[in-house]
Design a protein around this motif. Structure first.
Motif, PDB file in Angstrom:
ATOM      1  N   ALA A 273      47.742  41.005  37.527  1.00  0.00           N
ATOM      2  CA  ALA A 273      47.185  41.380  38.011  1.00  0.00           C
ATOM      3  C   ALA A 273      45.733  42.595  37.886  1.00  0.00           C
ATOM      4  CB  ALA A 273      48.559  42.843  37.496  1.00  0.00           C
ATOM      5  N   LEU A 274      44.758  42.489  38.559  1.00  0.00           N
ATOM      6  CA  LEU A 274      43.754  43.441  38.524  1.00  0.00           C
ATOM      7  C   LEU A 274      43.273  44.619  38.265  1.00  0.00           C
ATOM      8  CD1 LEU A 274      41.477  40.345  39.207  1.00  0.00           C
ATOM      9  CD2 LEU A 274      42.336  40.837  36.564  1.00  0.00           C
ATOM     10  N   ALA A 275      42.014  45.682  38.069  1.00  0.00           N
ATOM     11  CA  ALA A 275      42.288  46.949  38.879  1.00  0.00           C
ATOM     12  C   ALA A 275      41.954  46.712  40.109  1.00  0.00           C
ATOM     13  CB  ALA A 275      40.636  47.628  37.830  1.00  0.00           C
ATOM     14  N   TRP A 276      41.614  46.457  40.410  1.00  0.00           N
ATOM     15  CA  TRP A 276      41.460  45.879  41.851  1.00  0.00           C
ATOM     16  C   TRP A 276      42.778  45.531  43.165  1.00  0.00           C
ATOM     17  CZ3 TRP A 276      41.662  41.660  44.014  1.00  0.00           C
ATOM     18  CH2 TRP A 276      41.329  40.173  43.414  1.00  0.00           C
ATOM     19  N   GLY A 277      43.569  44.738  42.558  1.00  0.00           N
ATOM     20  CA  GLY A 277      44.784  44.062  42.942  1.00  0.00           C
ATOM     21  C   GLY A 277      45.401  43.128  42.020  1.00  0.00           C
ATOM     22  N   LYS A 278      45.860  41.941  43.104  1.00  0.00           N
ATOM     23  CA  LYS A 278      46.319  40.575  42.532  1.00  0.00           C
ATOM     24  C   LYS A 278      45.725  39.430  42.678  1.00  0.00           C
ATOM     25  CE  LYS A 278      51.437  42.800  42.571  1.00  0.00           C
ATOM     26  NZ  LYS A 278      52.478  42.343  42.848  1.00  0.00           N
ATOM     27  N   LEU A 279      45.104  38.895  41.747  1.00  0.00           N
ATOM     28  CA  LEU A 279      44.298  37.539  42.209  1.00  0.00           C
ATOM     29  C   LEU A 279      45.911  36.241  42.111  1.00  0.00           C
ATOM     30  CD1 LEU A 279      41.943  36.319  43.545  1.00  0.00           C
ATOM     31  CD2 LEU A 279      40.882  36.131  40.944  1.00  0.00           C
ATOM     32  N   VAL A 316      43.208  29.816  46.507  1.00  0.00           N
ATOM     33  CA  VAL A 316      42.655  31.619  46.098  1.00  0.00           C
ATOM     34  C   VAL A 316      42.897  32.258  47.231  1.00  0.00           C
ATOM     35  CG1 VAL A 316      40.906  32.671  44.947  1.00  0.00           C
ATOM     36  CG2 VAL A 316      40.597  30.491  45.150  1.00  0.00           C
ATOM     37  N   LYS A 317      43.826  33.034  46.362  1.00  0.00           N
ATOM     38  CA  LYS A 317      44.590  34.575  47.193  1.00  0.00           C
ATOM     39  C   LYS A 317      44.414  35.542  46.484  1.00  0.00           C
ATOM     40  CE  LYS A 317      48.680  34.879  47.471  1.00  0.00           C
ATOM     41  NZ  LYS A 317      50.232  34.256  48.383  1.00  0.00           N
ATOM     42  N   ALA A 318      43.720  36.733  47.574  1.00  0.00           N
ATOM     43  CA  ALA A 318      43.668  37.869  46.941  1.00  0.00           C
ATOM     44  C   ALA A 318      44.640  38.680  47.584  1.00  0.00           C
ATOM     45  CB  ALA A 318      41.673  38.780  46.480  1.00  0.00           C
ATOM     46  N   GLU A 319      45.360  39.996  47.089  1.00  0.00           N
ATOM     47  CA  GLU A 319      45.752  41.166  47.279  1.00  0.00           C
ATOM     48  C   GLU A 319      45.486  42.164  47.150  1.00  0.00           C
ATOM     49  OE1 GLU A 319      50.168  41.999  47.252  1.00  0.00           O
ATOM     50  OE2 GLU A 319      49.888  40.556  47.667  1.00  0.00           O
ATOM     51  N   LEU A 320      45.349  43.354  47.922  1.00  0.00           N
ATOM     52  CA  LEU A 320      44.739  44.021  47.296  1.00  0.00           C
ATOM     53  C   LEU A 320      45.331  45.376  48.617  1.00  0.00           C
ATOM     54  CD1 LEU A 320      41.738  42.019  48.564  1.00  0.00           C
ATOM     55  CD2 LEU A 320      40.516  44.393  47.932  1.00  0.00           C
ATOM     56  N   PRO A 321      46.469  46.209  47.503  1.00  0.00           N
ATOM     57  CA  PRO A 321      46.458  47.425  48.286  1.00  0.00           C
ATOM     58  C   PRO A 321      45.938  48.562  49.357  1.00  0.00           C
ATOM     59  CG  PRO A 321      46.203  47.926  45.962  1.00  0.00           C
ATOM     60  CD  PRO A 321      45.282  46.469  46.440  1.00  0.00           C
ATOM     61  N   GLY A 325      50.438  52.847  52.506  1.00  0.00           N
ATOM     62  CA  GLY A 325      51.867  51.709  51.839  1.00  0.00           C
ATOM     63  C   GLY A 325      51.215  50.449  52.941  1.00  0.00           C
ATOM     64  N   GLY A 326      49.686  50.399  53.342  1.00  0.00           N
ATOM     65  CA  GLY A 326      49.115  48.463  53.290  1.00  0.00           C
ATOM     66  C   GLY A 326      48.860  48.064  52.763  1.00  0.00           C
ATOM     67  N   THR A 327      48.650  46.373  52.256  1.00  0.00           N
ATOM     68  CA  THR A 327      48.697  45.387  51.660  1.00  0.00           C
ATOM     69  C   THR A 327      47.496  44.238  52.818  1.00  0.00           C
ATOM     70  OG1 THR A 327      50.473  45.423  50.598  1.00  0.00           O
ATOM     71  CG2 THR A 327      48.817  43.702  49.786  1.00  0.00           C
ATOM     72  N   LEU A 328      46.260  43.795  51.963  1.00  0.00           N
ATOM     73  CA  LEU A 328      45.474  43.446  52.323  1.00  0.00           C
ATOM     74  C   LEU A 328      45.587  42.234  51.541  1.00  0.00           C
ATOM     75  CD1 LEU A 328      43.402  42.587  55.065  1.00  0.00           C
ATOM     76  CD2 LEU A 328      41.846  43.864  53.197  1.00  0.00           C
ATOM     77  N   ARG A 329      45.846  40.911  52.284  1.00  0.00           N
ATOM     78  CA  ARG A 329      45.870  39.281  51.923  1.00  0.00           C
ATOM     79  C   ARG A 329      44.414  38.892  52.017  1.00  0.00           C
ATOM     80  NH1 ARG A 329      51.001  40.835  51.152  1.00  0.00           N
ATOM     81  NH2 ARG A 329      51.830  40.149  53.950  1.00  0.00           N
ATOM     82  N   LEU A 330      43.661  38.155  51.308  1.00  0.00           N
ATOM     83  CA  LEU A 330      42.675  37.284  51.959  1.00  0.00           C
ATOM     84  C   LEU A 330      42.606  36.096  51.636  1.00  0.00           C
ATOM     85  CD1 LEU A 330      39.416  39.872  51.811  1.00  0.00           C
ATOM     86  CD2 LEU A 330      40.797  39.383  54.191  1.00  0.00           C
ATOM     87  N   GLY A 331      42.420  35.243  51.819  1.00  0.00           N
ATOM     88  CA  GLY A 331      42.000  33.440  51.168  1.00  0.00           C
ATOM     89  C   GLY A 331      41.287  32.926  51.505  1.00  0.00           C
ATOM     90  N   ASN A 332      41.836  31.215  50.599  1.00  0.00           N
ATOM     91  CA  ASN A 332      40.807  30.418  51.061  1.00  0.00           C
ATOM     92  C   ASN A 332      41.050  29.636  50.826  1.00  0.00           C
ATOM     93  OD1 ASN A 332      37.560  29.144  49.018  1.00  0.00           O
ATOM     94  ND2 ASN A 332      38.251  28.561  51.241  1.00  0.00           N
ATOM     95  N   GLU A 333      41.070  28.482  51.307  1.00  0.00           N
ATOM     96  CA  GLU A 333      41.835  26.680  50.635  1.00  0.00           C
ATOM     97  C   GLU A 333      41.008  25.679  51.045  1.00  0.00           C
ATOM     98  OE1 GLU A 333      45.604  26.478  52.337  1.00  0.00           O
ATOM     99  OE2 GLU A 333      46.490  29.027  52.157  1.00  0.00           O
ATOM    100  N   TYR A 334      41.023  24.659  50.614  1.00  0.00           N
ATOM    101  CA  TYR A 334      40.906  23.335  50.584  1.00  0.00           C
ATOM    102  C   TYR A 334      41.831  22.212  50.414  1.00  0.00           C
ATOM    103  CZ  TYR A 334      38.154  18.822  49.704  1.00  0.00           C
ATOM    104  OH  TYR A 334      37.579  18.033  49.928  1.00  0.00           O
ATOM    105  N   PHE A 371      41.791  33.000  55.289  1.00  0.00           N
ATOM    106  CA  PHE A 371      42.881  33.930  56.325  1.00  0.00           C
ATOM    107  C   PHE A 371      42.487  34.662  55.936  1.00  0.00           C
ATOM    108  CE2 PHE A 371      45.100  31.893  52.719  1.00  0.00           C
ATOM    109  CZ  PHE A 371      45.818  33.251  52.247  1.00  0.00           C
ATOM    110  N   ALA A 372      43.126  35.911  56.537  1.00  0.00           N
ATOM    111  CA  ALA A 372      43.242  37.012  56.592  1.00  0.00           C
ATOM    112  C   ALA A 372      44.312  37.756  56.864  1.00  0.00           C
ATOM    113  CB  ALA A 372      42.022  37.747  57.245  1.00  0.00           C
ATOM    114  N   GLU A 373      45.518  38.386  56.071  1.00  0.00           N
ATOM    115  CA  GLU A 373      46.878  39.110  56.234  1.00  0.00           C
ATOM    116  C   GLU A 373      46.611  40.644  56.255  1.00  0.00           C
ATOM    117  OE1 GLU A 373      50.197  36.376  56.492  1.00  0.00           O
ATOM    118  OE2 GLU A 373      50.761  37.205  54.482  1.00  0.00           O
TER     119      GLU A 373
END
Length: 710
Positions: A273-279, A316-321, A325-334, A371-373
């Protein structure tokens, strides 16, 4: 030493009730959790937590842990290697992750499917979604996702304290004389944790409802894992190391058996849990060495087939508030998969010597993902989710060779020359899209609905197997249908367009009753099915028929409806808490040219009467399955009859540390054919006569289990 068993009045009634009842699958004596929740087309969650009632066959096969969820079934394989089926989509059409790892089947028969690598006692939680899967839960699949997590690392509650815990479990089942044992132990302070988990099971071949042995269904498996974790300041780092050792596992619906499966894995995960969101970041690796052949007098032969597979990747997935009340998830996978599948020569066998048969040589399959969600609460009633996922899938394979270049192997010689003359590299650019909405209509109802576009690229066996001889083609088969298959370099990825909705009605407190219904429809462009290119007689039995098939794209439709309900009947001092729970589902699958799809479960339902009173938890369960008459005529899929089967089980919590369970599955020893079982090839190999029959289900079994926690 003497033992005594005490049963409550309801438990006695369960064991004596209805002399015409039976149950569809053997029930293990122990299991690591209970399955709760229902599956909708959108975003439900199914969890396995704590010590609770055993599920059918869950003592050995983790795919059975979800067997009481509407729309979910298991296609029979070996004793620890069933293949999950969700709303008619099976095997590779589902995204299955074990602790975030993507594991590929390194076998021409998919004997080592992902869920076979974790024992039920090692499962801490299962999250399952069908159809409209969020893009963050994986791509390269069209039917849904299953995420399995081991028990999480545990830490002491306060500085200076040392926490230790563990359990020992024993189980036994009479239908196959199986014995299982599991051990877990851990120690931790407030920052560091280390835990061990081990599970071993051994079983003989099971018996059907007539008391006859279903040949070549014996197995032995050992799974071990070590978890080390460190936490601090909202950060958690977890390293899991593990091994699997299966010295043998019979497959009665395949021409071959597993004679060895050795796997090792490493899985490193960071969450913070980081200052900008979750990693969330993960790095993983798994190596599998897999052998097929024959090991038992129940089905003899000699033909070694060896496979080496290696999975490795990261996610790698980042979750940003977001505001409002919205949430943005960004991810990169291999994910990278490497495969060597080769069949050593058999000295003295003219057809299988002197060369090594290269089934898939230097097989490669690499996926790169972005991906983005976006989740958004629109107001108190409405919430939405929108996701976009892009994948590049690169696959390739090297040159191949048959056992020899003589006229006896002319079909394979010609096929190898044609395969080697063509370019093998393929690149697919796939796009997934998910759009979901949820509406809370009030205290007694909620609705979910949405659309998804999902894509799956062909696996290496679908694209790169090449042999055209009958023997070689029979070795390519993860369907249990007794036929033979060959790959197709020109396959396109499958693209599924799915619409689904779910209505959930319940009392305001969600305690007294609930009903949930979920219809769904999927149109799949370029569904990977097969075309018949020849025929043969299995085991040279003239009255038995098999087909030679080539993987091919065809458009298809899959649709159906799932229903789940829960009704609290009573709660008083005499009988405790009584509840009636049930599910029902029907799935239909067909190609647009009119042919029915393979392994579609017929109309089925389950009804369970549950009682909880003090330390007791008792269940009487009925499994009802309709006649299967809509079958894949091209694969010569056998029809199966309707049946109603029952099981009874009871669990007693003897204080804080000891849990005892007992049950009778297939209570009245009903004989039935498994509609998801394929055909009984081992029986045909022994009799050398007749026709291929549907694989029989499990007969009556007395099951016992005990868990001691410390």
């Amino acid at each position: 030493m003497k033992y005594s068993i005490q049963l409550t009045p309801l438990a006695l009634a369960i064991c004596l009730a209805h002399p015409a009842l039976a149950q569809s699958q053997a029930v293990s004596g122990t299991v690591s959790g209970t399955v709760s929740g229902t599956m909708s087309g959108t975003m439900p969650e199914v969890r396995v937590v704590g010590q609770a009632m055993p599920q059918p066959l869950a003592g050995s096969d983790s795919s059975q842990l979800l067997s009481n969820v509407a729309g979910y079934n298991v296609a029979a394989g070996g004793g620890v290697s069933g293949l999950p089926v969700m709303n008619g989509f099976a095997d590779d059409r589902l995204k299955i992750r074990i602790d975030g790892m993507e594991v590929s089947s390194a076998c021409a028969n998919h004997m080592n499917a992902p869920l076979s690598y974790i024992a039920p006692k090692q499962v801490g939680k299962i999250r399952m979604l069908a159809g409209l899967t969020p893009v963050s839960m994986g791509g390269d699949s069209i039917g849904g996702s299953i995420e399995v997590e081991s028990a999480p690392a545990e830490f002491a509650d306060a500085p200076g304290l040392l926490r230790s815990s563990g359990s020992v479990s024993l189980g036994a089942r009479s239908v196959d004389r199986s014995v299982s044992a599991a051990l877990s132990a851990g120690v931790a302070n407030e920052r560091l944790s280390i835990a061990y988990s081990g599970n071993r099971v051994r079983a003989n071949s099971y018996r059907d409802g007539n008391g006859d042995q279903v040949r070549d269904s014996l197995y032995k498996s050992t799974n071990q894992s070590l978890t080390m974790a460190a936490q601090g300041g909202g950060q958690l780092l977890t390293l899991r190391l593990g091994t699997q050792r299966i010295p043998y596992q019979g497959f009665p619906n395949q021409y071959m058996d597993m004679t060895r499966n050795h796997a090792d894995f490493a899985n490193l995960n960071y969450t913070g849990a980081l200052a900008w969101g979750k990693l969330d970041a993960r790095l993983y690796w798994q190596r599998t060495e897999h052998d097929m052949g024959f090991f038992s007098a129940e089905r003899a032969g000699k033909m070694p087939m060896l496979t080496e597979g290696r999975d490795r990747g990261y996610a790698v997935k980042a979750e940003l508030p977001l505001a409002a009340g919205g949430t943005l998830r960004l991810g990169n996978e291999y994910h990278s998969f490497r495969l060597e599948d080769y069949w050593p020569s058999v000295p003295g066998a003219m057809m299988m010597s002197p060369l090594v048969y290269l089934n898939i040589h230097d097989g490669k399959r690499d996926r790169v993902v972005l991906f983005a969600e976006w989740d958004q609460s629109v107001n108190a009633q409405w919430s939405t989710q929108l996701g976009l996922r892009g994948e590049r899938v690169n696959s390739d394979a090297g040159q191949v060779q048959p056992y020899n270049y003589t006229m006896m192997n002319a079909a394979d010689v010609d096929a190898a020359k044609l395969f080697n003359s063509r370019e093998h590299a393929r690149r697919d650019n796939n796009v997934d899209l998910t759009a979901l909405a949820r509406y809370e209509a009030g205290a007694g109802a909620s609705y979910e609905f949405g659309y998804a576009r999902k894509t799956r690229s062909p696996n290496l066996y679908e694209r790169y197997t090449w042999g055209r001889g009958t023997m070689a083609m029979r070795m390519i088969n993860w369907f249990g249908d007794g036929n033979g298959y060959v790959g197709n370099l020109d396959l396109n990825p499958e693209v599924a367009h799915t619409l689904s909705a779910s209505a959930d009605w319940h009392d305001a407190a969600r305690q007294r009753w609930s009903v949930k219904v979920t219809p769904y429809f999927s149109f799949v462009r370029d569904y990977i099915d097969a075309d018949a290119i020849g025929s043969f007689n299995p085991y040279s039995v003239k009255t038995a028929s098999g087909r030679l098939l080539r993987f091919a794209n065809h458009d298809a439709r899959l649709y159906g409806v799932n229903l789940a309900w829960n009704l609290a009947l009573a709660q008083d001092a005499r009988f405790g808490k009584l509840a009636l729970k049930g599910t029902a589902s029907i799935t239909r699958g067909e190609r647009t040219d009119g042919l029915d799809l393979y392994r579609m479960m017929p109309l089925n339902a389950s009804v369970a009467l549950e009682q909880a009173q003090g330390a007791w938890h008792n269940t009487l369960e009925a499994k009802l399955v309709g006649r299967k008459h809509l079958v894949d005529s091209q694969r010569l899929e056998p029809e199966t009859g309707a049946y109603a089967v029952f099981n009874a089980r009871a669990q007693y919590q003897a204080g804080r540390n000891v849990s005892l369970s007992a049950g009778v599955s297939n209570l009245f020893n009903r004989y039935y054919a498994d509609p998801m079982g394929g055909v009984d090839l081992a029986g045909m190999a022994a009799s050398r006569s007749g026709t291929l029959r549907a694989l029989p289900g499990y007969g009556r079994s007395f099951d016992l289990g005990m868990t001691y926690s410390f």
